[in-house]
Structures are given as structure tokens and as C-alpha cells.
Design an enzyme around this catalytic site. Structure first.
Site, mmCIF file in Angstrom:
data_model
loop_
_atom_site.group_PDB
_atom_site.id
_atom_site.type_symbol
_atom_site.label_atom_id
_atom_site.label_comp_id
_atom_site.label_asym_id
_atom_site.label_seq_id
_atom_site.Cartn_x
_atom_site.Cartn_y
_atom_site.Cartn_z
ATOM 1 N N ASP A 132 -0.202 -4.045 6.037
ATOM 2 C CA ASP A 132 -0.722 -3.521 7.407
ATOM 3 C C ASP A 132 -2.340 -3.743 7.351
ATOM 4 O O ASP A 132 -3.019 -4.161 6.300
ATOM 5 C CB ASP A 132 -0.775 -1.966 7.408
ATOM 6 C CG ASP A 132 0.795 -1.541 7.735
ATOM 7 O OD1 ASP A 132 1.525 -2.429 7.645
ATOM 8 O OD2 ASP A 132 0.810 -0.619 7.966
ATOM 9 N N ASP A 144 6.072 4.205 5.074
ATOM 10 C CA ASP A 144 6.903 3.248 5.608
ATOM 11 C C ASP A 144 6.926 1.926 4.686
ATOM 12 O O ASP A 144 7.516 1.074 5.174
ATOM 13 C CB ASP A 144 6.356 2.940 7.062
ATOM 14 C CG ASP A 144 5.030 2.691 7.238
ATOM 15 O OD1 ASP A 144 4.060 3.045 6.608
ATOM 16 O OD2 ASP A 144 4.907 1.932 8.326
ATOM 17 N N HIS A 145 6.230 2.033 3.730
ATOM 18 C CA HIS A 145 6.065 0.551 2.959
ATOM 19 C C HIS A 145 6.608 0.907 1.585
ATOM 20 O O HIS A 145 6.941 -0.007 0.651
ATOM 21 C CB HIS A 145 4.791 0.233 2.752
ATOM 22 C CG HIS A 145 4.322 -0.342 4.186
ATOM 23 N ND1 HIS A 145 4.215 -1.670 4.383
ATOM 24 C CD2 HIS A 145 4.050 0.274 5.406
ATOM 25 C CE1 HIS A 145 4.065 -2.004 5.752
ATOM 26 N NE2 HIS A 145 3.695 -0.720 6.291
ATOM 27 N N HIS A 204 0.862 -1.246 -0.036
ATOM 28 C CA HIS A 204 0.030 0.081 0.147
ATOM 29 C C HIS A 204 0.858 1.219 0.089
ATOM 30 O O HIS A 204 2.071 1.111 -0.075
ATOM 31 C CB HIS A 204 -0.955 -0.132 1.220
ATOM 32 C CG HIS A 204 -0.375 0.029 2.542
ATOM 33 N ND1 HIS A 204 0.675 -0.842 3.089
ATOM 34 C CD2 HIS A 204 -0.518 0.931 3.609
ATOM 35 C CE1 HIS A 204 0.786 -0.732 4.265
ATOM 36 N NE2 HIS A 204 0.362 0.653 4.344
ATOM 37 N N HIS A 208 5.942 -5.609 12.082
ATOM 38 C CA HIS A 208 5.450 -4.450 12.221
ATOM 39 C C HIS A 208 5.056 -3.845 13.444
ATOM 40 O O HIS A 208 4.072 -3.201 13.649
ATOM 41 C CB HIS A 208 4.072 -4.392 11.229
ATOM 42 C CG HIS A 208 3.775 -2.839 10.743
ATOM 43 N ND1 HIS A 208 2.754 -2.188 11.247
ATOM 44 C CD2 HIS A 208 4.157 -2.252 9.604
ATOM 45 C CE1 HIS A 208 2.815 -1.053 10.631
ATOM 46 N NE2 HIS A 208 3.655 -1.050 9.598
ATOM 47 N N HIS A 211 1.360 3.857 1.950
ATOM 48 C CA HIS A 211 1.871 4.603 2.947
ATOM 49 C C HIS A 211 3.390 4.457 3.069
ATOM 50 O O HIS A 211 3.911 3.407 2.748
ATOM 51 C CB HIS A 211 1.197 3.919 4.504
ATOM 52 C CG HIS A 211 -0.048 4.178 4.802
ATOM 53 N ND1 HIS A 211 -0.878 3.607 5.700
ATOM 54 C CD2 HIS A 211 -0.782 5.383 4.218
ATOM 55 C CE1 HIS A 211 -2.138 4.454 5.791
ATOM 56 N NE2 HIS A 211 -2.037 5.395 4.990
ATOM 57 N N HIS A 268 -7.471 -1.570 5.953
ATOM 58 C CA HIS A 268 -6.673 -0.740 6.200
ATOM 59 C C HIS A 268 -7.229 0.761 6.122
ATOM 60 O O HIS A 268 -8.172 0.613 5.412
ATOM 61 C CB HIS A 268 -5.150 -0.751 5.852
ATOM 62 C CG HIS A 268 -4.002 -0.210 6.600
ATOM 63 N ND1 HIS A 268 -4.080 0.127 7.981
ATOM 64 C CD2 HIS A 268 -2.947 0.712 6.109
ATOM 65 C CE1 HIS A 268 -2.988 0.881 8.386
ATOM 66 N NE2 HIS A 268 -2.407 1.229 7.279
#
Length: 302
Positions: A210, A64-65, A60, A268, A62, A140
Site C-alpha cells: 500500500d 490484510d497483507h 508490511h 487493493h 497490516h 504508508h
């Protein structure tokens, strides 16, 4: 199958932890799953060859990914990469990456293919003769997928003693491994089961990060050999997990139990916790076969 954790902590990178990224080696293929900031540094630290990565799966959008993705793409160019690179990720990832490459005048010298995802049902997104990859729709705050990596059943193994006993020529070996019976010159049919052993049992790996607790993924990951499930919070912060649409360690364990997976890897983690052993202790009240992910840690399964 070998899984190398490059990063497994939530939100911002720190000097001692890295955001989500991991490398899965399966049937001589190497897949990069998520690409948080600092991924290429972690690849170097773990001595993983950049040139061996041809497919990247992004769960996805976000940061941090995937914030490490454009840097990795640019480094591939600086290393004079010529091999095609395939990016599998949510709709919008192509626009984000190409815009950065455009305004930095950093177009790649190799073919860059984007396979954008928008389906809300599980679908096959990669398949070759040895491996198949399916999406795992997750719940999410934005559109998110996990990924199920499955080995295909391999060739049967020759029972060489039986093959030689019947003086079968080597030119027939491939047909035997493909499952065919053999007819001898005198007309006798030798069943394939007498000439071969069963192939190794195929292994499967499910990546789920997530997501909030969601039992609808269970039919997709049922009986998986390894499940990586996010566990951002402990039960003491269950309200935060619900609000941010993440999972607790106990919820991850419950999913593993209901799906009858063989092994659960937790990751995570929120950086609010100083001791990740607490996640394992909480999860093991429900499910026993648990490992803790950590940056630089590898797992091998057969």
C-alpha cells in the site's frame, strides 16, 4: 511471466472478496507476494502447488497483507514439507510468527528463514542466476515496501542453420550460447553474432501496495513491463486517500504515466465500491494500458 491474483481488496475479507495476496511465476520460479487471510484457500482454488512456493514477500505488517502467513506455514508443516522456506518482510515479522508457533507448539519440521527488512532505500533482497528482486520503498502509515521482480538476460539462442553450415561440434554449443566466437580448424573466426540470435528481452514486474501517491518510486520502476499499483479510492474520496496514506485510481495512473511503464494493473480496492470498473474508467483518463485485478484472475506476459 504469469501473475495470479489470489486477493486484491482492502481491509477485511468478505465471502466474495479476499485481501491482498498474489503469486508470480517468473523464469520457473514461483513467488508468493503478501499473504492476507484466506491465502491458502485461494491457493487451492487456483490449483497452485504449495510445494512450489519457497520465497514469500510481505510488504508490511497490516493484517490484510500477512494474517494468512502463520496458517500457511502451519499447513506446510502438516503436509510434511521438507524444503526450506524463506520469508522476506519488515523487521518484526520473525518475532510475530515465531511467537504464534511457540504458543501453539507448532514448530516447523522444515527450515524457516526470515530476511527482515529495515532499509529506507531500494536494495536487492533476492538474486539467483535468473531473477533479481529489489525493494521499492513506499509511503504508508507503517514501514512498507513494494517489490520489483526482474528477469536477467538469458542465453543467446543458437542459429542452428549457421552452426551446422560450419560443422561446429555440439560440445561448443554452450560456449556459443554464452556469447563466445568460434575458431574453426582452419583458423577462421566465426563471430558469435552470426551463430546466434539475441535472447528474449527480460521482463520486469513492480508490485506497489500500500502507498500514497509518491513520485520518488518512479526511478526504481521506470520502464517496468507491468506495474501493480494500489488504488484504494476514487478521486471523490481523495481526502480519505490522503488521510489513510493510500492512492486513488487517477494517482496510480499518473505514476504509471510518469514511469513509462507498459501495463498498469489496478488493485487493493476499498470494499465501499460495488463496481470496480469505475477505477479503470477514472485511471484511463490519464493512462490507457490498464487491467483490473480481481480474485482468481491471471495475467500472462511475454
Amino acid at each position: 511471466m504469469k501473475l495470479t491474483i489470489l486477493g486484491c481488496y482492502a481491509a477485511t475479507p468478505r465471502t466474495i472478496t479476499n485481501p491482498t495476496s498474489q503469486v508470480l511465476e517468473i523464469k520457473n520460479r514461483m513467488f508468493l507476494i503478501d499473504c492476507g487471510e484466506g491465502t491458502q484457500v485461494q491457493l487451492r482454488k487456483n490449483k497452485i502447488k504449495f510445494s512450489s512456493i519457497n520465497h514469500i514477500f510481505i510488504s508490511h505488517l497490516h493484517g490484510d497483507h500477512f494474517y494468512g502467513l502463520v496458517g500457511l506455514i502451519s499447513t506446510f508443516m502438516l503436509l510434511n514439507r521438507q524444503t526450506d522456506l524463506h520469508i522476506h518482510g519488515p523487521k518484526g515479522i520473525k518475532e510475530i510468527i515465531l511467537l504464534q508457533l511457540k504458543y501453539s507448539n507448532s514448530y516447523t519440521s522444515y527450515n524457516l528463514y526470515f530476511h527482515e527488512l529495515s532499509a529506507t532505500e531500494s536494495e536487492i533482497i533476492f538474486e539467483d542466476e535468473k531473477v533479481i528482486v529489489k525493494t521499492i520503498p513506499l509511503k504508508h502509515r507503517i514501514y512498507t515496501n513494494g517489490f520489483l521482480f526482474q528477469e536477467k538476460i538469458g542465453e543467446r539462442k543458437l542459429n542452428i542453420d549457421e552452426v551446422q553450415k560450419h560443422n561446429i561440434e555440439t560440445c561448443y554449443y554452450q560456449n556459443i550460447k554464452n556469447g563466445k566466437d568460434i575458431t574453426l580448424d582452419n583458423g577462421t573466426i566465426i563471430p558469435n553474432a552470426e551463430l546466434t540470435f539475441d535472447p528474449p528481452r527480460p521482463i520486469s514486474y513492480a508490485f506497489c501496495s500500500d502507498t500514497m501517491y509518491d513520485e520518488t518510486i518512479i526511478p526504481i520502476i521506470q520502464n517496468a513491463d507491468i506495474l501493480y499499483h494500489e488504488t484504494t479510492f476514487l478521486e471523490t474520496e481523495a481526502d480519505k486517500a490522503q488521510k489513510t496514506m493510500h492512492s486513488t485510481a487517477k494517482e496510480a495512473a499518473k505514476i504509471a504515466q510518469l514511469a513509462s511503464v507498459k501495463n498498469l494493473i489496478l488493485g487493493h480496492y476499498s470494499t465501499r465500491y460495488d463496481n470496480i470498473e469505475l477505477f479503470k474508467e477514472e485511471a484511463q483518463t490519464i493512462f490507457k494500458n490498464i487491467e483490473l485485478a480481481d480474485d482468481g484472475k491471471s495475467f500472462e506476459f511475454d
